[in-house]
Scaffold this motif. Structure first.
Motif, PDB file in Angstrom:
ATOM      1  N   ALA A 286       0.809  -1.219   0.000  1.00 18.80           N
ATOM      2  CA  ALA A 286       0.000   0.000   0.000  1.00 18.80           C
ATOM      3  C   ALA A 286       0.845   1.274   0.000  1.00 18.80           C
ATOM      4  N   MET A 287       2.123   1.141   0.330  1.00 18.09           N
ATOM      5  CA  MET A 287       2.966   2.337   0.385  1.00 18.09           C
ATOM      6  C   MET A 287       3.152   2.941  -1.000  1.00 18.09           C
ATOM      7  N   PRO A 288       2.740   4.177  -1.226  1.00 12.27           N
ATOM      8  CA  PRO A 288       3.117   4.813  -2.492  1.00 12.27           C
ATOM      9  C   PRO A 288       4.621   5.099  -2.470  1.00 12.27           C
TER      10      PRO A 288
ATOM     11  N   ARG B  88       6.102   5.384 -10.159  1.00  5.01           N
ATOM     12  CA  ARG B  88       4.689   5.673 -10.033  1.00  5.01           C
ATOM     13  C   ARG B  88       3.920   4.393 -10.304  1.00  5.01           C
ATOM     14  N   SER B  89       3.231   3.934  -9.280  1.00  2.00           N
ATOM     15  CA  SER B  89       2.487   2.708  -9.464  1.00  2.00           C
ATOM     16  C   SER B  89       1.230   3.010 -10.265  1.00  2.00           C
ATOM     17  N   GLY B  90       0.787   2.061 -11.067  1.00  2.00           N
ATOM     18  CA  GLY B  90      -0.411   2.269 -11.868  1.00  2.00           C
ATOM     19  C   GLY B  90      -1.589   2.605 -10.986  1.00  2.00           C
ATOM     20  N   GLU B  91      -1.954   1.634 -10.156  1.00  2.00           N
ATOM     21  CA  GLU B  91      -3.050   1.918  -9.242  1.00  2.00           C
ATOM     22  C   GLU B  91      -2.591   1.600  -7.836  1.00  2.00           C
ATOM     23  N   LEU B  92      -2.983   2.445  -6.912  1.00  2.00           N
ATOM     24  CA  LEU B  92      -2.600   2.213  -5.537  1.00  2.00           C
ATOM     25  C   LEU B  92      -3.333   1.002  -4.992  1.00  2.00           C
ATOM     26  N   PHE B  93      -2.619   0.229  -4.192  1.00  2.00           N
ATOM     27  CA  PHE B  93      -3.252  -0.909  -3.541  1.00  2.00           C
ATOM     28  C   PHE B  93      -3.793  -0.445  -2.194  1.00  2.00           C
TER      29      PHE B  93
ATOM     30  N   SER C 199      -3.577  13.383   4.769  1.00  6.88           N
ATOM     31  CA  SER C 199      -2.395  13.298   5.635  1.00  6.88           C
ATOM     32  C   SER C 199      -2.668  12.667   6.982  1.00  6.88           C
ATOM     33  N   ALA C 200      -3.886  12.822   7.501  1.00  9.71           N
ATOM     34  CA  ALA C 200      -4.149  12.330   8.851  1.00  9.71           C
ATOM     35  C   ALA C 200      -4.616  10.883   8.845  1.00  9.71           C
ATOM     36  N   LEU C 201      -4.675  10.261   7.676  1.00 16.02           N
ATOM     37  CA  LEU C 201      -5.267   8.933   7.591  1.00 16.02           C
ATOM     38  C   LEU C 201      -4.209   7.833   7.572  1.00 16.02           C
ATOM     39  N   ASP C 202      -4.570   6.668   8.075  1.00 17.10           N
ATOM     40  CA  ASP C 202      -3.699   5.508   7.978  1.00 17.10           C
ATOM     41  C   ASP C 202      -3.580   5.097   6.528  1.00 17.10           C
ATOM     42  N   VAL C 203      -2.498   4.365   6.244  1.00 22.51           N
ATOM     43  CA  VAL C 203      -2.157   4.143   4.841  1.00 22.51           C
ATOM     44  C   VAL C 203      -3.263   3.437   4.049  1.00 22.51           C
ATOM     45  N   SER C 204      -3.954   2.452   4.641  1.00 17.25           N
ATOM     46  CA  SER C 204      -4.956   1.789   3.805  1.00 17.25           C
ATOM     47  C   SER C 204      -6.160   2.701   3.557  1.00 17.25           C
ATOM     48  N   THR C 205      -6.546   3.469   4.561  1.00 15.92           N
ATOM     49  CA  THR C 205      -7.625   4.442   4.379  1.00 15.92           C
ATOM     50  C   THR C 205      -7.199   5.530   3.404  1.00 15.92           C
ATOM     51  N   GLN C 206      -5.963   5.989   3.575  1.00 15.58           N
ATOM     52  CA  GLN C 206      -5.437   7.019   2.687  1.00 15.58           C
ATOM     53  C   GLN C 206      -5.558   6.592   1.234  1.00 15.58           C
ATOM     54  N   ASN C 207      -5.174   5.355   0.956  1.00 17.49           N
ATOM     55  CA  ASN C 207      -5.223   4.895  -0.424  1.00 17.49           C
ATOM     56  C   ASN C 207      -6.649   4.772  -0.939  1.00 17.49           C
ATOM     57  N   GLN C 208      -7.561   4.388  -0.056  1.00 12.18           N
ATOM     58  CA  GLN C 208      -8.965   4.325  -0.472  1.00 12.18           C
ATOM     59  C   GLN C 208      -9.450   5.723  -0.879  1.00 12.18           C
ATOM     60  N   ILE C 209      -9.075   6.743  -0.108  1.00 15.58           N
ATOM     61  CA  ILE C 209      -9.499   8.109  -0.429  1.00 15.58           C
ATOM     62  C   ILE C 209      -8.843   8.593  -1.727  1.00 15.58           C
ATOM     63  N   ILE C 210      -7.558   8.275  -1.899  1.00  9.07           N
ATOM     64  CA  ILE C 210      -6.884   8.692  -3.134  1.00  9.07           C
ATOM     65  C   ILE C 210      -7.559   8.055  -4.346  1.00  9.07           C
ATOM     66  N   LYS C 211      -7.887   6.777  -4.221  1.00  7.05           N
ATOM     67  CA  LYS C 211      -8.557   6.110  -5.338  1.00  7.05           C
ATOM     68  C   LYS C 211      -9.913   6.745  -5.628  1.00  7.05           C
ATOM     69  N   LEU C 212     -10.593   7.128  -4.558  1.00  6.34           N
ATOM     70  CA  LEU C 212     -11.878   7.809  -4.722  1.00  6.34           C
ATOM     71  C   LEU C 212     -11.688   9.126  -5.480  1.00  6.34           C
ATOM     72  N   LEU C 213     -10.682   9.907  -5.065  1.00  4.18           N
ATOM     73  CA  LEU C 213     -10.425  11.183  -5.745  1.00  4.18           C
ATOM     74  C   LEU C 213     -10.114  10.950  -7.221  1.00  4.18           C
TER      75      LEU C 213
ATOM     76  N   HIS D 151       2.209  10.089  -6.865  1.00  3.76           N
ATOM     77  CA  HIS D 151       1.194   9.196  -7.402  1.00  3.76           C
ATOM     78  C   HIS D 151       0.049   9.946  -8.076  1.00  3.76           C
ATOM     79  N   ILE D 152      -0.407  11.011  -7.445  1.00  2.00           N
ATOM     80  CA  ILE D 152      -1.673  11.608  -7.881  1.00  2.00           C
ATOM     81  C   ILE D 152      -1.503  12.753  -8.880  1.00  2.00           C
ATOM     82  N   SER D 153      -0.322  13.358  -8.940  1.00  2.00           N
ATOM     83  CA  SER D 153      -0.189  14.608  -9.709  1.00  2.00           C
ATOM     84  C   SER D 153       0.178  14.387 -11.165  1.00  2.00           C
ATOM     85  N   ASP D 154      -0.280  15.300 -12.010  1.00  2.00           N
ATOM     86  CA  ASP D 154       0.206  15.369 -13.380  1.00  2.00           C
ATOM     87  C   ASP D 154       1.392  16.314 -13.453  1.00  2.00           C
ATOM     88  N   ARG D 155       1.254  17.425 -12.745  1.00  2.00           N
ATOM     89  CA  ARG D 155       2.348  18.387 -12.654  1.00  2.00           C
ATOM     90  C   ARG D 155       2.551  18.727 -11.191  1.00  2.00           C
TER      91      ARG D 155
END
Lengths: 342, 362
Positions: A270-272, A277-282, B187-201, B224-228
């Motif tokens: 799960a660590m980014p 850049r991973s395709g999709e985050l786990f 930033s305040a979220l645990d890693v698995s929750t954080q990733n769920q939110i990022i995927k949602l965004l 991971h999330i940015s284009d620029r």
């Protein structure tokens, strides 16, 4: 690095600084006592850094507070032992705890501003520990304060000793906290997310400082964090906690490269990364169980992609899968879990 | 009317500056330039990451774009309309197109309102719907962020941090915004929750074409999330460019140092890594160093740095960099700063900054 013999059992090395056996902690709640820490075992030796990793609510901080004798009033320890340099902490009188805290064991927290008193100079606050535990004179305490500020890398220590906490930046305050914690040369330092609130640049400075101090003072370091990057940087050994239990323990490289528990694998996946850049985050589906509704069997089974019917039956014990590598997963031998590459 | 070119930026920020008056030493009121001359554009469905240490001005920039903090100078154009000159009333209407999600969702949700009421309040800003329709729309929003509609009549305290962040996002979506400023939203979220939110965004961006201004200190998440990405230091953008270029070929010494300070979750690699550790801490923002503000901590400072503020110059790789190593003297002229030897790794323990003045800028 003193990672010479990272023994989990700590069998034949010098006697450990801290030794915890079968520690269980319960908190009083509306529906009776709730188990928040379940059967925790570990030892830490001098100059060794043990990392406790896990998500919030996994029991990392409860473990630390048990050692310091700082559990809330609603907590009780139905079983287990915590020995600090051979001295039993569970059930010992408050006066013993007060003697040990600050002199033999000390703790630094995530937010230094809440542990520093804004109304006193940092010199007074460092000096207080020394006066209390060593009966030092005012003058000697002041001298020790200057020495400690210098040790933790605060410039112009002789002048800064008269400053108040608000006159320091976040990173500097954490250095002040370390100066207070280490003023009486304790054998054990517990650091609970000490760099989490800080910028990465300041974090890197502080981790270097901690390493230095550990070498100079022969510290045993219990490092609590949720950041696997920080663990990779500073810890010799790691224990992963989930729902109040240790679910895996090994030396840092082994744990990252060959995890033996699906939860550890999930955390690592799960660590980014900043390098690629991973395709999709786990993400691990679901969320950890609340202490009151732990599932039967393995606590992780409802979120585990590998779970089998046996996983819901009995609660698996922590067992050795390799020398110095423990896991609570029943299927560990069968699974080929992925660690970090290289 | 449809836009003739899909890739036309809908947000155009030029020379944005924010100056606060703060109490300096001796209780004098002194100016603090929290943001200086920040310019960027954002296209529909695009994410611009904004990184830098605390005190770099990244949060202030995000707020000034929405005029939650009044810009002192500069222009913010949304679909060609100048926001900085709008009356409060016009701005209120226009703000529907721009939303913000904060680090702590608990402080942005009214604890005395049910989730349904919170969402309804936002929905009514945007659409004129009857009560049952509002409730239907609220349920849709909860579905969209992955929370069931059975949560509608519950209160914020009944949710975990990750769930509350989903609710905050649902609320932001209620007005169908074009831009969401995410200020340390995960930033305040645990890693698995954080990733769920990022995927949602990410999913919402794909579906709705929302543009994100993503402010975060976690470089891995930003990558991971940015284009620029724009890297800020003491209120100025020091480097700005495509995400791959910023991470693979950093041009500014500060970018390089930030990347190098971020620990890699791999013990063997992290321990064998060549690291440039930044000296000292952020200088007093009310009295920033002359010339290039980074020079006091820069391992490569040379002659012009103390006297001239470098311009933001375009590099062959498409990045923009504010550094004399590229525009003067013998040095880089467009190659990555990583080709230089990491100097002054000397005493990594000592912190070299002396005093730090506490400010309430951010």
């Amino acid at each position: 690095m003193t990672a010479s013999e990272p023994t989990l059992a700590g069998a034949d090395r010098r006697s450990p600084v801290l030794s915890i056996e079968n520690l269980t902690v319960e908190l009083a709640g509306e529906h009776g006592h709730v188990r928040v820490l379940d059967d925790v075992n570990f030892e830490i030796g001098a100059r060794e850094t043990l990392g406790l990793v896990g998500e919030s609510g996994s029991g990392k901080t409860i473990t630390a507070l048990s050692v310091m004798g700082l559990l809330p009033k609603s907590a009780r320890i139905p079983s287990g032992s915590i020995e600090m340099e051979g001295e039993q902490i569970v059930g010992c009188p408050l006066s013993d705890l007060q003697r040990l805290r600050g002199s033999r064991m000390a703790m630094v927290f995530q937010e230094p501003m809440t542990s520093l008193n804004p109304a006193f100079t940092v010199g007074d606050q460092i000096g207080e520990t020394v006066r209390r535990h060593r009966g030092a004179s005012r003058r000697a305490a002041r001298a020790r304060a200057v020495e400690m500020l210098d040790l933790v890398g605060i410039p112009n220590a002789a002048r800064r000793v008269r400053s108040y906490p608000h006159e320091f930046s976040g990173g500097m305050r954490q250095r002040v906290m370390m100066a207070i914690a280490l003023a009486c040369e304790p054998a054990l330092l517990i650091a609970d997310e000490p760099t989490t609130a800080l910028d990465v640049t300041i974090q890197a400075q502080l981790l270097d400082l901690l390493r230095d101090l550990q070498d100079q003072l022969d510290l045993a370091l219990l490092f609590i964090t949720h950041d696997l990057g920080v663990v990779a940087d500073i810890c010799d050994r790691v224990m992963v906690m989930y729902a109040g239990q240790v679910i895996e323990g090994a030396d840092a490289e082994t744990l990252f490269e060959h995890p033996e528990h699906p939860y550890t694998e999930g955390l690592l996946r799960a660590m980014p990364h900043i390098e690629t850049r991973s395709g999709e985050l786990f993400s691990i589906p679901g969320s950890p169980p609340a202490p009151l509704d732990r599932p039967p069997g393995c606590a992780f089974n409802p979120r585990c992609g590998y779970a089998e019917p046996t996983c819901t039956a009995d609660a698996p014990p922590l067992r050795s899968i390799e020398p110095n590598h423990t896991t609570r997963c029943l299927l560990a031998e069968k699974l080929r879990l992925q660690g970090v590459q290289e | 009317m449809t836009n003739p070119r899909e890739s036309e930026p809908f947000l155009q920020v030029s020379d944005l500056s924010v100056t606060f008056r703060v109490t300096g030493s001796g209780f004098r009121r002194v100016p603090l330039h929290a943001v200086s001359d920040v310019s960027f554009t954002l296209q529909p469905g695009e994410t611009l990451g904004l990184v830098g240490e605390s005190g770099s001005g990244k949060s202030t920039t995000g707020r000034a774009v929405l005029r939650l903090i009044e810009p002192t100078h500069g222009s913010v154009r949304l679909r060609g309309e100048e926001l900085t000159e709008m009356s409060r009333k016009e701005l209120r209407r226009k703000r529907q197109a721009m939303q913000m999600v904060f680090q702590d969702p608990y402080s942005s949700l009214d604890p005395s309102m049910t989730i349904a009421d919170s969402l309804a309040e936002a929905i009514k800003q945007h659409e004129d719907l009857g009560r049952t329709d509002v409730r239907e729309r609220a349920s849709e929003l909860l579905d969209e962020v992955g929370l069931g509609r059975h949560h509608l009549d519950r209160y914020p305290y009944e949710f975990s941090g990750g769930q509350r962040q989903r609710i905050a996002i649902a609320r932001a979506l209620a007005v169908r915004p074009e831009l969401i400023v995410c200020d340390e939203a995960v930033s305040a979220l645990d890693v698995s929750t954080q990733n769920q939110i990022i995927k949602l965004l990410e999913r919402l961006q794909d579906q709705e074409g929302v543009g994100y201004l993503f402010i975060a200190h976690d470089l891995a998440v930003v990558r991971h999330i940015s284009d620029r990405v724009a890297v800020m230091y003491l209120g100025r953008v020091v480097e700005q460019g495509p995400v791959e270029q910023i991470f693979e070929r950093p041009m500014h010494p500060y970018t390089n140092v930030l990347l190098s300070a971020h620990p890699i979750a791999n013990p063997a690699r992290q321990r064998g890594r060549e690291r440039t550790v930044l000296r000292g801490e952020l200088p007093d923002p009310t009295a920033p160093p002359s010339g290039c503000a980074f020079r006091t901590r820069c391992p490569h400072e040379f002659e012009p740095c103390a006297t001239e503020l470098p311009d933001l110059v375009e590099m062959p790789n498409g990045s923009f960099v504010r550094c004399h190593l590229h525009d003067q003297g013998p040095v880089l002229g467009g190659s990555t700063v990583r080709v230089l030897p990491p100097e002054s790794r000397g005493d990594r323990r000592a912190a070299t900054s002396d005093e730090t003045v506490s400010t309430d800028a951010e």
